[in-house]
Design a protein around this motif. Structure first.
Motif, PDB file in Angstrom:
ATOM      1  N   TYR A  33      13.786  16.509  55.662  1.00  0.00           N
ATOM      2  CA  TYR A  33      12.505  16.490  56.360  1.00  0.00           C
ATOM      3  C   TYR A  33      11.994  15.069  56.509  1.00  0.00           C
ATOM      4  CZ  TYR A  33      10.304  20.931  57.585  1.00  0.00           C
ATOM      5  OH  TYR A  33       9.928  22.069  58.234  1.00  0.00           O
ATOM      6  N   PRO A  60      11.655  23.619  53.077  1.00  0.00           N
ATOM      7  CA  PRO A  60      12.824  23.362  52.224  1.00  0.00           C
ATOM      8  C   PRO A  60      13.003  24.409  51.129  1.00  0.00           C
ATOM      9  CG  PRO A  60      11.641  21.319  52.630  1.00  0.00           C
ATOM     10  CD  PRO A  60      10.777  22.433  53.145  1.00  0.00           C
ATOM     11  N   ARG A  78      14.066  18.549  51.422  1.00  0.00           N
ATOM     12  CA  ARG A  78      12.876  17.700  51.541  1.00  0.00           C
ATOM     13  C   ARG A  78      13.268  16.300  52.017  1.00  0.00           C
ATOM     14  NH1 ARG A  78      11.490  20.298  46.615  1.00  0.00           N
ATOM     15  NH2 ARG A  78      12.117  18.463  45.407  1.00  0.00           N
ATOM     16  N   ALA A 130       6.037  20.955  54.926  1.00  0.00           N
ATOM     17  CA  ALA A 130       7.180  20.155  54.493  1.00  0.00           C
ATOM     18  C   ALA A 130       7.617  20.502  53.080  1.00  0.00           C
ATOM     19  CB  ALA A 130       6.844  18.664  54.571  1.00  0.00           C
ATOM     20  N   VAL A 131       6.818  21.265  52.360  1.00  0.00           N
ATOM     21  CA  VAL A 131       7.208  21.790  51.046  1.00  0.00           C
ATOM     22  C   VAL A 131       7.753  23.207  51.187  1.00  0.00           C
ATOM     23  CG1 VAL A 131       6.361  22.414  48.740  1.00  0.00           C
ATOM     24  CG2 VAL A 131       5.494  20.359  49.889  1.00  0.00           C
ATOM     25  N   ALA A 149       6.850  15.421  47.295  1.00  0.00           N
ATOM     26  CA  ALA A 149       6.614  16.744  46.719  1.00  0.00           C
ATOM     27  C   ALA A 149       7.479  17.020  45.501  1.00  0.00           C
ATOM     28  CB  ALA A 149       6.868  17.821  47.774  1.00  0.00           C
ATOM     29  N   GLY A 150       8.654  16.387  45.434  1.00  0.00           N
ATOM     30  CA  GLY A 150       9.540  16.641  44.309  1.00  0.00           C
ATOM     31  C   GLY A 150       8.901  16.338  42.967  1.00  0.00           C
ATOM     32  N   ASP A 171       9.523  20.239  41.671  1.00  0.00           N
ATOM     33  CA  ASP A 171      10.836  20.351  41.048  1.00  0.00           C
ATOM     34  C   ASP A 171      10.729  21.110  39.726  1.00  0.00           C
ATOM     35  OD1 ASP A 171      12.944  19.544  42.525  1.00  0.00           O
ATOM     36  OD2 ASP A 171      13.183  17.581  41.620  1.00  0.00           O
ATOM     37  N   ALA A 229       7.218  15.271  52.193  1.00  0.00           N
ATOM     38  CA  ALA A 229       8.645  15.507  51.985  1.00  0.00           C
ATOM     39  C   ALA A 229       9.214  14.540  50.951  1.00  0.00           C
ATOM     40  CB  ALA A 229       9.400  15.355  53.309  1.00  0.00           C
ATOM     41  N   ALA A 261      16.776  22.362  47.584  1.00  0.00           N
ATOM     42  CA  ALA A 261      15.397  22.136  48.016  1.00  0.00           C
ATOM     43  C   ALA A 261      15.082  20.643  48.070  1.00  0.00           C
ATOM     44  CB  ALA A 261      14.429  22.840  47.065  1.00  0.00           C
ATOM     45  N   ALA A 262      15.581  19.890  47.074  1.00  0.00           N
ATOM     46  CA  ALA A 262      15.337  18.440  47.068  1.00  0.00           C
ATOM     47  C   ALA A 262      15.998  17.771  48.264  1.00  0.00           C
ATOM     48  CB  ALA A 262      15.858  17.839  45.766  1.00  0.00           C
TER      49      ALA A 262
END
Length: 418
Positions: free
Chosen positions: A370, A131, A367, A127-128, A74-75, A79, A71, A363-364
């Motif tokens: 999370y 979100p 995450r 966790a990806v 992943a960005g 992204d 979480a 989405a960010a």
């Protein structure tokens, strides 16, 4: 709270939503995926216990840590990518990982490290995926009342899927080896990927809505920067973290410890009763509140956290003060209140973010949420050895509930613009 809502006209929102072919396709795929995830949870821990006994506890711990790490990190990778593609690839990866464990079982054999590695990958990819899904839901139902209903539909479906997955798992285990719970899980992820591919054209275009931050550091920090720039977001995220920490300490650990010590009659049966009442409160409130139009969403959201805290405190108080014969039912009643509050808070929280941010920013932030929830749960677990040496479990549960109720009152007073 009575003045906070009024009932919408027409049929139930879920019926109207499922008349939409795109919603219906995506919903069916997610229902199968959620049920499959429960099959994996049951099958993996059963196999791990069979291999390693009590050492199998490393599996859920590793999965929680993976959700936190993915979480947060992943960005840097996702992204700027289309959420639709992210979800499809996430499902395909999860299907491949589950399938690989099944193949290993019939070739090289299973081991605890293999199950842990697979569990870490599956939890991290979840966790990806989650979100990304939550960030694009507004494209299916942009109107505020329909958006809240769609969030509720996916939430209640996930909870019902856990029940269905448990029942299906028992049926599969009765006629086939436990490893085939993972076979069914792999198939469910393929179904989910197919549903997103079929319904996901309505998600297209979100990647161009806003340019992604250019550096890895900027992408990693995007959720925090967006939360800081969105008035009220940090208050909601902080309260959600308190909620998960107190629940992990009070319900996840305190309640089983209390019942195992024999202070309340019923033991495991009472635990199941309380958890079932909590699920019932959550599900029934979900069905009712999605048909209401909320006039003061902020205070209604935090009223949910206050109820959640009072319900949690009530579980501990019932164990201390209720007559022994009535204690299990009193604890279940408090669990019902806990579930009511949780449903109210969730159904108001998700649209808050979805309607104030573009898809990539949402989405960010999801995450980041999370990560905060995972950290809160892990903090509650880490505090347990010290806390339960100092105080009886019932009083720890009461204290956890009062802390959460206080956080809810604090949040209610910090409305955006106030």
């Amino acid at each position: 709270m009575v003045r906070a809502v009024r009932r919408l006209g027409g049929g139930h929102p879920y019926v109207d939503l499922l008349k939409d072919g795109g919603v219906r396709t995506l919903w069916a795929g997610q229902a199968l995926s959620d049920a499959g995830s429960e099959l994996y949870r049951l099958g993996a821990i059963w196999l791990a216990v069979g291999i390693a006994g009590a050492d199998a506890a490393v599996l859920p711990i590793a999965q929680s840590a993976a959700m936190l790490a993915f979480a947060l990190g992943a960005g840097a990778v996702v992204d700027g990518l289309s959420a639709r593609r992210v979800m499809i690839w996430a499902d395909l990866i999860r299907a491949a990982v589950s399938g690989a464990v099944v193949i290993a079982a019939f070739t090289v054999g299973l081991s605890l490290p293999l199950l842990v590695a697979a569990g870490v990958l599956l939890a991290g990819v979840q966790a990806v995926f989650d979100p990304a899904l939550q960030s694009v839901i507004p494209r299916l139902a942009p109107e505020p009342h329909r958006l809240r209903a769609l969030n509720g539909l996916f939430d209640v479906t996930g909870r019902l899927a856990v029940i269905a997955g448990s029942a299906l798992g028992a049926a599969i285990a009765a006629v086939a080896p436990a490893i085939h719970l993972l076979t069914a899980n792999s198939a469910s992820f393929l179904a989910s990927a197919g549903s997103i591919a079929a319904a996901g054209r309505r998600f297209e275009g979100e990647a161009q809505a806003a340019a992604a931050p250019s550096t890895v550091r900027q992408r990693l920090a995007r959720g925090w920067r967006v939360a800081r720039a969105t008035e009220g977001a940090r208050t909601i995220l902080a309260t959600a973290g308190v909620s998960y920490a107190t629940r992990a300490l009070g319900v996840g650990l305190g309640l089983p410890l209390l019942l195992s010590q024999g202070d309340v009659a019923g033991g495991l049966a009472t635990f199941a009763l309380v958890m079932g009442a909590t699920a019932a409160g959550d599900g029934l409130t979900n069905l009712v509140t999605v048909a209401l139009r909320v006039r003061d969403p902020w205070r209604f959201l935090f009223a949910g956290y206050v109820l959640r805290g009072l319900g949690l405190a009530g579980i501990g108080a019932a164990a201390v003060f209720a007559p022994p014969a009535a204690a299990p039912l009193a604890m279940a009643a408090a669990g019902f209140v806990l579930g009511v509050g949780g449903s109210i808070a969730f159904l108001q929280m998700m649209p808050f973010f979805q309607t104030r941010m573009d898809t990539q920013d949402a989405a960010a932030v999801f995450r980041l949420r999370y990560a905060i929830l995972s950290a809160g749960a892990m903090l509650g677990a880490l505090l347990a050895p010290v806390v339960f040496r100092l105080w009886p479990p019932a009083w720890v549960i009461v204290a956890c509930g009062l802390v959460l109720a206080g956080a809810g009152l604090w949040g209610a007073r910090r409305a955006p613009g106030a």
